[in-house]
Structure formats: C-alpha cells, structure tokens
Design a protein around this motif. Sequence first.
Motif, PDB file in Angstrom:
ATOM      1  N   ALA A 153      -1.178  -6.815   0.762  1.00 49.03           N
ATOM      2  CA  ALA A 153      -2.224  -6.610   1.764  1.00 49.03           C
ATOM      3  C   ALA A 153      -1.873  -5.499   2.749  1.00 49.03           C
ATOM      4  CB  ALA A 153      -2.478  -7.908   2.520  1.00 49.03           C
ATOM      5  N   LEU A 154      -0.592  -5.148   2.834  1.00 47.08           N
ATOM      6  CA  LEU A 154      -0.151  -4.117   3.778  1.00 47.08           C
ATOM      7  C   LEU A 154       0.048  -2.768   3.103  1.00 47.08           C
ATOM      8  CD1 LEU A 154       2.486  -6.173   5.818  1.00 47.08           C
ATOM      9  CD2 LEU A 154       0.103  -5.699   6.425  1.00 47.08           C
ATOM     10  N   THR A 155      -0.384  -2.632   1.859  1.00 47.38           N
ATOM     11  CA  THR A 155      -0.196  -1.381   1.136  1.00 47.38           C
ATOM     12  C   THR A 155      -1.538  -0.823   0.671  1.00 47.38           C
ATOM     13  OG1 THR A 155       0.039  -2.474  -1.012  1.00 47.38           O
ATOM     14  CG2 THR A 155       2.034  -2.204   0.305  1.00 47.38           C
ATOM     15  N   ASN A 196      -7.015   8.554  -0.059  1.00 47.66           N
ATOM     16  CA  ASN A 196      -5.901   7.826   0.552  1.00 47.66           C
ATOM     17  C   ASN A 196      -4.741   7.731  -0.411  1.00 47.66           C
ATOM     18  OD1 ASN A 196      -7.036   6.729   3.226  1.00 47.66           O
ATOM     19  ND2 ASN A 196      -8.630   6.284   1.738  1.00 47.66           N
ATOM     20  N   SER A 197      -4.071   8.828  -0.605  1.00 48.27           N
ATOM     21  CA  SER A 197      -2.930   8.847  -1.512  1.00 48.27           C
ATOM     22  C   SER A 197      -1.663   8.541  -0.749  1.00 48.27           C
ATOM     23  CB  SER A 197      -2.808  10.228  -2.162  1.00 48.27           C
ATOM     24  OG  SER A 197      -2.666  11.220  -1.176  1.00 48.27           O
ATOM     25  N   LYS A 198      -0.622   8.179  -1.494  1.00 48.76           N
ATOM     26  CA  LYS A 198       0.655   7.855  -0.856  1.00 48.76           C
ATOM     27  C   LYS A 198       1.334   9.130  -0.373  1.00 48.76           C
ATOM     28  CE  LYS A 198       1.371   3.574  -3.285  1.00 48.76           C
ATOM     29  NZ  LYS A 198       2.354   2.525  -3.142  1.00 48.76           N
ATOM     30  N   ILE A 199       2.064   8.978   0.740  1.00 52.43           N
ATOM     31  CA  ILE A 199       2.765  10.129   1.301  1.00 52.43           C
ATOM     32  C   ILE A 199       4.004  10.409   0.461  1.00 52.43           C
ATOM     33  CG2 ILE A 199       3.928  11.002   3.348  1.00 52.43           C
ATOM     34  CD1 ILE A 199       2.445   8.908   4.958  1.00 52.43           C
ATOM     35  N   PRO A 200       4.196  11.683   0.040  1.00 49.19           N
ATOM     36  CA  PRO A 200       5.414  11.996  -0.697  1.00 49.19           C
ATOM     37  C   PRO A 200       6.595  12.053   0.259  1.00 49.19           C
ATOM     38  CG  PRO A 200       4.109  13.974  -0.369  1.00 49.19           C
ATOM     39  CD  PRO A 200       3.309  12.851   0.186  1.00 49.19           C
ATOM     40  N   LEU A 201       7.560  11.165   0.105  1.00 46.50           N
ATOM     41  CA  LEU A 201       8.715  11.133   0.970  1.00 46.50           C
ATOM     42  C   LEU A 201       9.961  11.478   0.167  1.00 46.50           C
ATOM     43  CD1 LEU A 201       7.859   7.866   2.863  1.00 46.50           C
ATOM     44  CD2 LEU A 201       7.898  10.126   3.852  1.00 46.50           C
ATOM     45  N   ALA A 202      10.946  11.937   0.891  1.00 46.28           N
ATOM     46  CA  ALA A 202      12.209  12.330   0.235  1.00 46.28           C
ATOM     47  C   ALA A 202      12.860  11.114  -0.391  1.00 46.28           C
ATOM     48  CB  ALA A 202      13.156  12.964   1.265  1.00 46.28           C
ATOM     49  N   CYS A 250       2.936   0.976  10.037  1.00 45.09           N
ATOM     50  CA  CYS A 250       2.020   0.518   8.991  1.00 45.09           C
ATOM     51  C   CYS A 250       1.769   1.618   7.965  1.00 45.09           C
ATOM     52  CB  CYS A 250       0.694   0.071   9.613  1.00 45.09           C
ATOM     53  SG  CYS A 250       0.794  -1.463  10.554  1.00 45.09           S
ATOM     54  N   VAL A 251       1.600   2.846   8.439  1.00 41.56           N
ATOM     55  CA  VAL A 251       1.380   3.977   7.532  1.00 41.56           C
ATOM     56  C   VAL A 251       2.583   4.157   6.612  1.00 41.56           C
ATOM     57  CG1 VAL A 251       1.198   6.495   7.412  1.00 41.56           C
ATOM     58  CG2 VAL A 251      -0.268   5.216   8.978  1.00 41.56           C
ATOM     59  N   LEU A 252       3.783   4.089   7.179  1.00 42.42           N
ATOM     60  CA  LEU A 252       4.990   4.256   6.365  1.00 42.42           C
ATOM     61  C   LEU A 252       5.080   3.183   5.289  1.00 42.42           C
ATOM     62  CD1 LEU A 252       7.695   5.200   9.032  1.00 42.42           C
ATOM     63  CD2 LEU A 252       6.706   6.692   7.283  1.00 42.42           C
ATOM     64  N   TYR A 253       4.895   1.932   5.681  1.00 40.80           N
ATOM     65  CA  TYR A 253       4.992   0.840   4.712  1.00 40.80           C
ATOM     66  C   TYR A 253       3.889   0.949   3.664  1.00 40.80           C
ATOM     67  CZ  TYR A 253       5.599  -3.816   2.739  1.00 40.80           C
ATOM     68  OH  TYR A 253       5.826  -4.859   1.872  1.00 40.80           O
ATOM     69  N   ALA A 254       2.650   1.177   4.108  1.00 41.25           N
ATOM     70  CA  ALA A 254       1.517   1.247   3.178  1.00 41.25           C
ATOM     71  C   ALA A 254       1.670   2.382   2.188  1.00 41.25           C
ATOM     72  CB  ALA A 254       0.216   1.411   3.964  1.00 41.25           C
ATOM     73  N   SER A 255       2.358   3.429   2.584  1.00 44.61           N
ATOM     74  CA  SER A 255       2.446   4.629   1.759  1.00 44.61           C
ATOM     75  C   SER A 255       3.548   4.585   0.716  1.00 44.61           C
ATOM     76  CB  SER A 255       2.654   5.863   2.641  1.00 44.61           C
ATOM     77  OG  SER A 255       1.594   6.001   3.560  1.00 44.61           O
ATOM     78  N   VAL A 256       4.592   3.790   0.959  1.00 43.57           N
ATOM     79  CA  VAL A 256       5.750   3.846   0.058  1.00 43.57           C
ATOM     80  C   VAL A 256       6.064   2.531  -0.642  1.00 43.57           C
ATOM     81  CG1 VAL A 256       6.796   5.725   1.368  1.00 43.57           C
ATOM     82  CG2 VAL A 256       7.380   3.366   1.927  1.00 43.57           C
ATOM     83  N   ARG A 312      -6.241   3.032   5.953  1.00 42.19           N
ATOM     84  CA  ARG A 312      -7.435   3.216   6.790  1.00 42.19           C
ATOM     85  C   ARG A 312      -7.328   2.401   8.072  1.00 42.19           C
ATOM     86  NH1 ARG A 312     -10.184   3.188   1.760  1.00 42.19           N
ATOM     87  NH2 ARG A 312     -10.683   0.967   1.960  1.00 42.19           N
ATOM     88  N   VAL A 313      -6.853   1.167   7.962  1.00 40.84           N
ATOM     89  CA  VAL A 313      -6.711   0.309   9.143  1.00 40.84           C
ATOM     90  C   VAL A 313      -5.690   0.911  10.114  1.00 40.84           C
ATOM     91  CG1 VAL A 313      -5.951  -1.944   9.961  1.00 40.84           C
ATOM     92  CG2 VAL A 313      -7.422  -1.789   7.953  1.00 40.84           C
ATOM     93  N   ALA A 314      -4.577   1.401   9.594  1.00 37.09           N
ATOM     94  CA  ALA A 314      -3.546   1.995  10.446  1.00 37.09           C
ATOM     95  C   ALA A 314      -4.061   3.243  11.144  1.00 37.09           C
ATOM     96  CB  ALA A 314      -2.309   2.326   9.609  1.00 37.09           C
ATOM     97  N   ARG A 315      -4.772   4.089  10.408  1.00 34.60           N
ATOM     98  CA  ARG A 315      -5.342   5.287  11.024  1.00 34.60           C
ATOM     99  C   ARG A 315      -6.356   4.925  12.096  1.00 34.60           C
ATOM    100  NH1 ARG A 315      -6.525   7.895   5.167  1.00 34.60           N
ATOM    101  NH2 ARG A 315      -4.528   8.963   4.784  1.00 34.60           N
TER     102      ARG A 315
END
Length: 270
Positions: free
Chosen positions: A130-132, A263-269, A113-119, A138-141
């Motif tokens: 609804a999943l982003t 709650n910022s998005k995770i910077p991914l490669a 959920c964190v991966l999807y919500a973040s990217v 917060r729900v995933a954490r």
Amino acid sequence: MRTADIGRWAFALAFLVLGLLSLFSRDFASVWQPVPPNLPGRALLAMLSGAVMTVGGAGLLLRRTLVPAALLMMSYTLLWLLLLHVPRVILAPMHEVTWGGCAEIVTLVAACCVLYASVATPADKPYFAALTGAHALRVARLAFAVAIPLIGVEHLVYAKETADMVPAWLPYHLGWAYFTGIAHIAAGLAIAFNVLPRLAATLEAWMMGGFTVLVWIPMIMNTPSQRFAWTGLMISAVITAAGWIVAASYGEAPWFAFSRPRNSKIPLAT
C-alpha cells in the motif's frame, strides 16, 4: 550524478547531522521539536531521537539499507508530526506559525514516502504494498503540495520577520518576503493540480536551496560555535532536500506538461 541521488544524499546527511547534534547536546532540535522542558526523561528521549535520526540518515545513504531506512524515517517523522505539531495546531488553530511548523514536518514525511514508494519491491524487507507504486507517489506529492503553501502563508503573515532574515546586501527585503511567500503558494497549487508539476517542484527546491545558502551558511560563518545556527542550517537543508526528492520523483516527465505525469520509480544508485 542524478538529481535523485543528490536529493537523497543531502536528505540523509542533514538527518544524520541533526541526529548527532541531539546526541551530543542531549537535547531536541530547537523550535522544530517542541518537547516540553519538564517532560520526565527528556534528555534520554532526546538521545533516542538523535539515535534514530543518525541511524536513519546513515541507512538512507546506502542502497542496500534504503528501504528499511526510508520506512524508519517515514514512521519517525510521522510520529514527530502527530505528537509534537498536530496538537499545537489543535490548541492554537489561528496561529499561522503552528501551521507552518506542521507543514515543514509534512515535507519530510512526504519525501520519506516518495523514497519508499519509489524503490521498495516485494523482494525487500519490510515491504508494504500500500506504500508503494503510483498511488503512493501521488499521495506523497499531494501532501508536499498541501504543505508548502502553508509555509508560504507563514512568510506573508510574518513578512517583517521573514524580511529580517534576507541578506543585508539584497535590496527590497520586504519584497523578497512577499515574493517567496507567493512563490511557495504558487508551487504548491501547481503540483496539486498538475500544472507544470515537474517545473514547479524543481523551482520550489531551488528556492528553498537559495534560502539555505543565503541565510544559514552566512550565519554559520558568523557564529560557527552556536548549536542554534547549525540546527537551523540542517533544518533548512533537510527541507530543501525533501523538495529535491519530490522534484526528482517526476523522472522523465515533460517540463511543460499540463497533465498527470507518469509515475515511474526513481532511478537510484545501487
């Protein structure tokens, strides 16, 4: 190399290896996937499960396939949770081992959920708003925070069994069993109530990683041909990676913050 990348790649590779183990053995992950032995078509279902983990794990490795792979693995782990572990909790609510097993799968659902919500963005397919974003994070954490104390309680209830897994060269085996159990509970409460959440999530990930290195890698070295040992290593690795994904989701939040982080998005490669 960013922590978010390391956690994602470790998560992906562990799932990929678990999938390959299921494909080659034509069986489900021992203990973790308690599928009844007399289920019709069990071997075929095990191979299908292995294929999903293999494809999903490979997809999580690449930025261009990350969004659909995260959604696939979120759906798969949620189905895994609802079909295999929740019924066991309902049938044996007083057995902590069923709660602990359920909690382990929740950590995987939370990480996906964190991966999807973040990217995921509106430009990605498939996209579910609804999943982003911040609320989904917060729900995933919170799901992760609720799960890890249950793992801690399992350490306390089965302290002797946990102590037996502590490496022989470490003193006070029973003390380590109690310490790790209490640490799991403390980390979960800290994340849930936003008391040093980034620090708590990071320390939790380090602790789970220590368990992987100190317990399962020596077991692999002693019994390199046993599927059980490899499965245990990958299970421990994927849970550890889930912890790193949750920890990385706090981004640049202060280490010693006592309030809700941004709650910022995770910077991914890319």
